[in-house]
Design a protein around this motif. Structure first.
Motif, mmCIF file in Angstrom:
data_model
loop_
_atom_site.group_PDB
_atom_site.id
_atom_site.type_symbol
_atom_site.label_atom_id
_atom_site.label_comp_id
_atom_site.label_asym_id
_atom_site.label_seq_id
_atom_site.Cartn_x
_atom_site.Cartn_y
_atom_site.Cartn_z
ATOM 1 N N ILE A 185 0.849 -1.191 0.000
ATOM 2 C CA ILE A 185 0.000 0.000 0.000
ATOM 3 C C ILE A 185 0.883 1.238 0.000
ATOM 4 C CG2 ILE A 185 -1.798 1.324 1.163
ATOM 5 C CD1 ILE A 185 -2.844 -1.205 2.390
ATOM 6 N N LYS A 186 0.735 2.023 -1.044
ATOM 7 C CA LYS A 186 1.547 3.226 -1.194
ATOM 8 C C LYS A 186 0.657 4.452 -1.362
ATOM 9 C CE LYS A 186 5.234 2.935 -3.721
ATOM 10 N NZ LYS A 186 6.158 2.827 -4.885
ATOM 11 N N MET A 187 1.012 5.537 -0.689
ATOM 12 C CA MET A 187 0.371 6.834 -0.889
ATOM 13 C C MET A 187 1.317 7.706 -1.705
ATOM 14 S SD MET A 187 -1.260 7.764 2.857
ATOM 15 C CE MET A 187 -2.172 9.193 2.214
ATOM 16 N N ILE A 188 0.742 8.415 -2.691
ATOM 17 C CA ILE A 188 1.535 9.265 -3.571
ATOM 18 C C ILE A 188 0.923 10.660 -3.607
ATOM 19 C CG2 ILE A 188 2.388 9.599 -5.925
ATOM 20 C CD1 ILE A 188 2.002 6.504 -6.265
ATOM 21 N N HIS A 189 1.705 11.657 -3.250
ATOM 22 C CA HIS A 189 1.231 13.032 -3.276
ATOM 23 C C HIS A 189 1.084 13.493 -4.718
ATOM 24 C CE1 HIS A 189 2.296 17.510 -3.119
ATOM 25 N NE2 HIS A 189 1.043 17.402 -2.712
ATOM 26 N N THR A 190 -0.109 14.023 -5.060
ATOM 27 C CA THR A 190 -0.375 14.492 -6.421
ATOM 28 C C THR A 190 -0.673 15.977 -6.485
ATOM 29 O OG1 THR A 190 -2.757 14.030 -6.243
ATOM 30 C CG2 THR A 190 -1.336 12.260 -7.103
ATOM 31 N N GLY A 191 -1.214 16.556 -5.390
ATOM 32 C CA GLY A 191 -1.747 17.908 -5.482
ATOM 33 C C GLY A 191 -2.979 17.917 -6.371
ATOM 34 N N GLY A 192 -3.385 19.105 -6.797
ATOM 35 C CA GLY A 192 -4.514 19.223 -7.709
ATOM 36 C C GLY A 192 -5.789 19.628 -7.001
ATOM 37 N N HIS A 211 -6.776 4.079 -6.015
ATOM 38 C CA HIS A 211 -7.802 4.920 -5.401
ATOM 39 C C HIS A 211 -7.418 6.359 -5.706
ATOM 40 C CE1 HIS A 211 -11.026 6.038 -2.686
ATOM 41 N NE2 HIS A 211 -10.208 6.869 -2.081
ATOM 42 N N MET A 212 -8.119 6.959 -6.666
ATOM 43 C CA MET A 212 -7.767 8.288 -7.161
ATOM 44 C C MET A 212 -8.327 9.411 -6.309
ATOM 45 S SD MET A 212 -5.904 7.835 -9.925
ATOM 46 C CE MET A 212 -6.086 9.342 -10.866
ATOM 47 N N ALA A 213 -9.149 9.042 -5.318
ATOM 48 C CA ALA A 213 -9.753 10.035 -4.415
ATOM 49 C C ALA A 213 -10.477 11.110 -5.227
ATOM 50 C CB ALA A 213 -8.701 10.611 -3.474
ATOM 51 N N ASP A 214 -10.251 12.390 -4.922
ATOM 52 C CA ASP A 214 -11.053 13.421 -5.572
ATOM 53 C C ASP A 214 -10.466 13.930 -6.876
ATOM 54 O OD1 ASP A 214 -12.882 13.084 -3.620
ATOM 55 O OD2 ASP A 214 -12.912 15.156 -2.916
ATOM 56 N N PRO A 223 -12.744 11.188 -17.941
ATOM 57 C CA PRO A 223 -11.998 12.047 -18.875
ATOM 58 C C PRO A 223 -11.046 12.988 -18.130
ATOM 59 C CG PRO A 223 -14.315 11.943 -19.495
ATOM 60 C CD PRO A 223 -14.209 11.300 -18.134
ATOM 61 N N SER A 224 -9.839 13.111 -18.631
ATOM 62 C CA SER A 224 -8.811 13.879 -17.929
ATOM 63 C C SER A 224 -9.217 15.332 -17.692
ATOM 64 C CB SER A 224 -7.496 13.840 -18.719
ATOM 65 O OG SER A 224 -7.022 12.520 -18.817
ATOM 66 N N LEU A 225 -9.971 15.911 -18.622
ATOM 67 C CA LEU A 225 -10.337 17.324 -18.509
ATOM 68 C C LEU A 225 -11.553 17.567 -17.623
ATOM 69 C CD1 LEU A 225 -9.784 18.478 -22.218
ATOM 70 C CD2 LEU A 225 -8.283 18.865 -20.251
ATOM 71 N N TRP A 226 -12.208 16.505 -17.197
ATOM 72 C CA TRP A 226 -13.403 16.651 -16.368
ATOM 73 C C TRP A 226 -12.976 16.755 -14.904
ATOM 74 C CZ3 TRP A 226 -18.478 13.931 -18.158
ATOM 75 C CH2 TRP A 226 -18.669 14.168 -19.528
ATOM 76 N N VAL A 227 -12.574 17.946 -14.517
ATOM 77 C CA VAL A 227 -12.124 18.186 -13.148
ATOM 78 C C VAL A 227 -13.087 19.136 -12.442
ATOM 79 C CG1 VAL A 227 -9.720 17.725 -13.686
ATOM 80 C CG2 VAL A 227 -10.578 20.067 -13.839
ATOM 81 N N THR A 236 -3.002 20.949 -12.396
ATOM 82 C CA THR A 236 -2.289 19.877 -11.703
ATOM 83 C C THR A 236 -3.148 18.618 -11.653
ATOM 84 O OG1 THR A 236 -1.125 21.511 -10.359
ATOM 85 C CG2 THR A 236 -1.102 19.242 -9.567
ATOM 86 N N SER A 237 -4.448 18.799 -11.409
ATOM 87 C CA SER A 237 -5.372 17.663 -11.416
ATOM 88 C C SER A 237 -5.376 16.977 -12.770
ATOM 89 C CB SER A 237 -6.789 18.121 -11.073
ATOM 90 O OG SER A 237 -6.889 18.605 -9.760
ATOM 91 N N ILE A 238 -5.431 17.759 -13.833
ATOM 92 C CA ILE A 238 -5.483 17.202 -15.184
ATOM 93 C C ILE A 238 -4.224 16.394 -15.485
ATOM 94 C CG2 ILE A 238 -5.430 17.818 -17.641
ATOM 95 C CD1 ILE A 238 -7.315 20.196 -16.854
ATOM 96 N N HIS A 239 -3.070 16.944 -15.162
ATOM 97 C CA HIS A 239 -1.816 16.235 -15.429
ATOM 98 C C HIS A 239 -1.726 14.949 -14.600
ATOM 99 C CE1 HIS A 239 -0.424 19.299 -18.053
ATOM 100 N NE2 HIS A 239 -0.195 20.206 -17.126
ATOM 101 N N ALA A 240 -2.153 15.016 -13.326
ATOM 102 C CA ALA A 240 -2.104 13.824 -12.471
ATOM 103 C C ALA A 240 -3.080 12.751 -12.967
ATOM 104 C CB ALA A 240 -2.419 14.199 -11.027
ATOM 105 N N LYS A 241 -4.272 13.165 -13.401
ATOM 106 C CA LYS A 241 -5.224 12.208 -13.951
ATOM 107 C C LYS A 241 -4.656 11.533 -15.201
ATOM 108 C CE LYS A 241 -9.658 12.976 -14.118
ATOM 109 N NZ LYS A 241 -10.958 13.612 -14.428
ATOM 110 N N GLU A 242 -4.095 12.322 -16.088
ATOM 111 C CA GLU A 242 -3.496 11.768 -17.307
ATOM 112 C C GLU A 242 -2.474 10.689 -16.969
ATOM 113 O OE1 GLU A 242 -3.146 12.894 -21.135
ATOM 114 O OE2 GLU A 242 -5.204 12.567 -20.444
ATOM 115 N N LYS A 243 -1.621 10.999 -16.014
ATOM 116 C CA LYS A 243 -0.547 10.068 -15.665
ATOM 117 C C LYS A 243 -1.079 8.800 -15.016
ATOM 118 C CE LYS A 243 3.572 9.630 -12.757
ATOM 119 N NZ LYS A 243 4.549 10.332 -11.870
ATOM 120 N N TRP A 244 -1.873 8.941 -13.975
ATOM 121 C CA TRP A 244 -2.211 7.788 -13.158
ATOM 122 C C TRP A 244 -3.360 6.959 -13.722
ATOM 123 C CZ3 TRP A 244 1.449 6.186 -10.305
ATOM 124 C CH2 TRP A 244 2.371 7.106 -9.779
ATOM 125 N N ILE A 245 -4.319 7.601 -14.385
ATOM 126 C CA ILE A 245 -5.379 6.816 -15.018
ATOM 127 C C ILE A 245 -4.793 5.980 -16.153
ATOM 128 C CG2 ILE A 245 -7.465 6.943 -16.429
ATOM 129 C CD1 ILE A 245 -8.365 9.293 -14.704
#
Length: 282
Positions: A185-192, A211-214, A223-227, A236-245
């Protein structure tokens, strides 16, 4: 209570309460004509958003991801504004599983907005102060998030409340960029969504779960742009979604949800079609 097996681990969704928030705010600049086809909306333009913690039972640990909206933490005005029609039944659900709050030894907090953190404390009238609901748990959160929780700015003070950190200070363990909570189990700081927002990655053998949380509060936010309009740093949310999804899709990962009123977990293929799902019993 819906469950999902990941290797030898068992995930169970507990009833943490429910809110109903403005659909426009939850989908930001996305036109209603688009998002309303993916997620139902009521006559007040609100969408149903669960606040249901995930209990992870590894055999060695009882771990909560998020904590629900608690009981008696919201004023009547806040209940109206947040569309909170049901408060937490986390303790009751734990009891059905043969557990008490004292049995929770780890809590993972992706961030500390009121709808995630209210369940961590309650008011003890005999002491005249807020106390921890889960006194034996180590609470993991990013150091950026914890700092802002205790020192909110003019915007964030509306969701970072003193009563939600009083009583748990000695239990909190912070990290910087990422941390292994327990093996697998790893937690990764994303910001956003917030400056200190984190995601959670679970790995058991060939099984993996994100678990992408919010960053992705519901399945409709794929969709990456649906923030969210609530996001402090939407790019920052968009870039993190692109990467991790995309990383999750490549690995055939489960994606789990805290807020979704319809799905607890889904798998998508790389064409973004649902291939497996755990539906919420409504």
């Amino acid at each position: 209570m819906e469950t999902l097996s990941l290797g030898n681990w068992k995930l169970t969704w507990l009833n943490g309460g429910v809110t109903h928030l403005d659909g426009g705010a939850m989908f930001g600049v996305v036109p209603k004509a688009l998002w309303s086809k993916k997620y139902p909306v009521n006559d007040l333009n609100q969408i149903e958003l669960r606040t249901d913690p995930i209990l992870i039972q590894t055999g060695e640990h009882n771990i909560l991801v998020e904590s629900g909206i608690g009981n008696g933490k919201l004023t009547e005005k806040q209940k109206r504004n947040f569309g909170a029609t049901e408060e937490s039944q986390v303790i009751e659900d734990l009891s059905k599983l043969g557990l008490t709050p004292n049995d929770i030894d780890i809590i993972i907090m992706t961030h500390l907005h009121y709808d995630h953190v209210c369940g961590l404390t309650n008011y003890d009238s005999s002491k005249g102060e807020y106390v921890s609901v889960f006194p034996n748990a180590v609470i993991h959160v990013s150091d950026t998030e914890w700092y802002e929780m205790c020192n909110p700015n003019i915007r964030s003070k509306n969701t970072y409340w003193e009563m939600n950190w009083q009583g748990i200070e000695k239990q909190v363990k912070t990290f910087n960029s990422e941390v292994t909570v327990v093996d697998g189990i790893k937690m990764i700081h994303t910001g956003g969504h917030s400056d200190g927002h984190s995601i959670v990655v679970l790995t058991q053998g060939e099984d993996i779960l994100f678990h992408m949380a919010d960053l992705m509060p519901t399945h409709a936010h794929l969709p990456s742009l649906w923030v969210l309009a609530y996001d402090d740093y939407p790019m920052t949310s968009i870039h993190a979604k692109e990467k991790w999804i995309n990383e999750g899709l490549k690995q055939n990962a489960w994606f789990t949800f805290y807020h979704d009123a319809f799905y607890r977990a889904v798998k998508w293929n790389e064409s973004k079609e649902i291939t497996e799902k755990v539906e919420r019993h409504r």
